[in-house]
Enzyme design. Structure first.
Site, short mmCIF file in Angstrom:
data_model
loop_
_atom_site.label_atom_id
_atom_site.label_comp_id
_atom_site.label_asym_id
_atom_site.label_seq_id
_atom_site.Cartn_x
_atom_site.Cartn_y
_atom_site.Cartn_z
N LEU A 12 0.81 -1.24 0.02
CA LEU A 12 0.06 -0.13 0.07
C LEU A 12 0.82 1.27 0.03
O LEU A 12 0.43 2.29 -0.77
CB LEU A 12 -0.77 0.17 1.19
CG LEU A 12 -1.81 1.27 1.34
CD1 LEU A 12 -2.83 1.42 0.27
CD2 LEU A 12 -2.65 1.07 2.59
N TYR A 130 -2.95 -12.36 14.78
CA TYR A 130 -3.24 -11.24 13.73
C TYR A 130 -4.15 -10.26 14.24
O TYR A 130 -4.10 -9.07 14.36
CB TYR A 130 -2.80 -11.70 12.60
CG TYR A 130 -3.06 -10.62 11.40
CD1 TYR A 130 -2.01 -9.45 11.34
CD2 TYR A 130 -4.20 -10.75 10.55
CE1 TYR A 130 -2.43 -8.58 10.49
CE2 TYR A 130 -4.54 -9.62 9.44
CZ TYR A 130 -3.36 -8.54 9.73
OH TYR A 130 -3.43 -7.44 8.65
N TRP A 155 -7.65 -9.10 1.72
CA TRP A 155 -6.91 -9.94 0.41
C TRP A 155 -6.06 -8.89 -0.29
O TRP A 155 -6.28 -8.90 -1.64
CB TRP A 155 -8.23 -10.67 -0.35
CG TRP A 155 -8.83 -11.54 0.43
CD1 TRP A 155 -8.94 -11.76 1.69
CD2 TRP A 155 -9.35 -12.60 -0.26
NE1 TRP A 155 -9.57 -12.94 1.74
CE2 TRP A 155 -10.10 -13.44 0.68
CE3 TRP A 155 -9.77 -13.06 -1.66
CZ2 TRP A 155 -10.82 -14.71 0.43
CZ3 TRP A 155 -10.65 -14.11 -1.81
CH2 TRP A 155 -11.26 -14.83 -0.76
#
Length: 293
Positions: A12, A130, A155
């Site tokens: 990202l 997580y 995803w």
């Protein structure tokens, strides 16, 4: 506008770097724990400790996270430092500076037992280390008193770093058969689309719209569907075969259903969200232009 981007060398973060070039009148500080492999400007910033910065700061985009889901089961303390402690530190910095914090979270805060798309106000119930650490990060941001938008996604893939798209392209090129689970359902997210949504939020402003939002591409598929579509881009779709999660025993309980309801973010900020197959083709083409397997 002056913006701090953490985790700037990840999937990202790299997409944010690309979009940032369109905003020449904005100042960006790109930070990570190591230098960028292509030499892009990167400042070291330890976000697991309290952060002090001089001067003006208008926004923080937190792309940093411990995302190795399997390793988090054995390293939950480290995952907590990066996913929760760091989020809290950035939230405190945002509060001190009067800045907006855009914090990225995950579908793993849910247990995967939904049968309809998960909404922002559905009760989180993480079943992995997580997921627990990411939920703790959300709570730290919410309790800080800063101005924030938490964006849960799922995803994530891109042309950068290690991800499912690149793995499937490689495996289906090298092997005659690749088994992929078809009993885990969700929606892929092209990191560039998420980065565009983040910039839209910054431009429109979140005053009066603080809170949690969901973002992924449109549509629903299984990991098998996703893998087959990826492989088909190079004519290898017939190499992908479906299997069950039981055939791949893991210490991590992965969500069986993690489709995210995006009504809230579409209503408040992003009217049009691309369909996942369309975004996959764009990502694939961008990847082929810049890299080789």
């Amino acid at each position: 506008m002056k913006i701090l981007v953490t985790g700037a060398n990840g999937q990202l973060g790299n997409e944010v770097r690309i979009l940032a070039k369109q905003y020449s009148d904005w100042e960006f500080i790109f930070s990570d724990i190591s230098q960028h492999p292509d030499g892009e400007p990167t400042e070291f910033l330890d976000i697991t400790s309290p952060i002090a910065m001089e001067g003006k700061l208008d926004a923080i985009i937190n792309c940093a996270a411990y995302t190795n889901v399997d390793a988090a089961e054995d390293n939950e303390e480290l995952a907590y430092k990066l996913n929760a402690t760091a989020a809290g530190n950035l939230a405190q910095l945002a509060k001190t500076k009067g800045a907006t914090l855009i914090h990225i979270s995950t579908d793993y805060v849910f247990d995967g037992k939904h049968t309809t798309p998960c909404k922002e106000n559905d009760k989180p119930c993480p079943v992995s280390a997580y997921g627990r650490t990411k939920l703790s990060g959300e709570i730290a941001v919410q309790e800080s008193g800063c101005r924030y938008a938490i964006i849960r996604t799922a995803w994530l893939y891109s042309e950068f770093g290690k991800n499912f798209m690149k793995t499937m392209l490689k495996l289906t090129k090298e092997r005659p058969l690749v088994n992929v689970v078809d009993d885990q359902v969700g929606t892929p997210t092209y990191a560039l689309d998420l980065a565009k949504a983040i910039f839209t939020i910054l431009i429109k402003g979140i005053e009066g719209k603080e809170g949690i939002y969901h973002f992924s591409n449109e549509g629903v598929c299984s990991w098998y569907d996703f893998a087959k579509e990826i492989a088909s881009l190079e004519g290898n779709g017939d190499k992908v075969h479906p299997c069950t999660s039981a055939e791949f025993p893991s210490k991590v309980v992965r969500p069986a259903y993690s489709v995210l309801d995006k009504t809230k973010i579409k209503t408040a900020f992003v009217a049009d969200v691309p369909q996942w197959k369309e975004s996959l083709k764009i990502c694939y083409n961008n990847f082929k232009k810049s890299s080789t397997l």
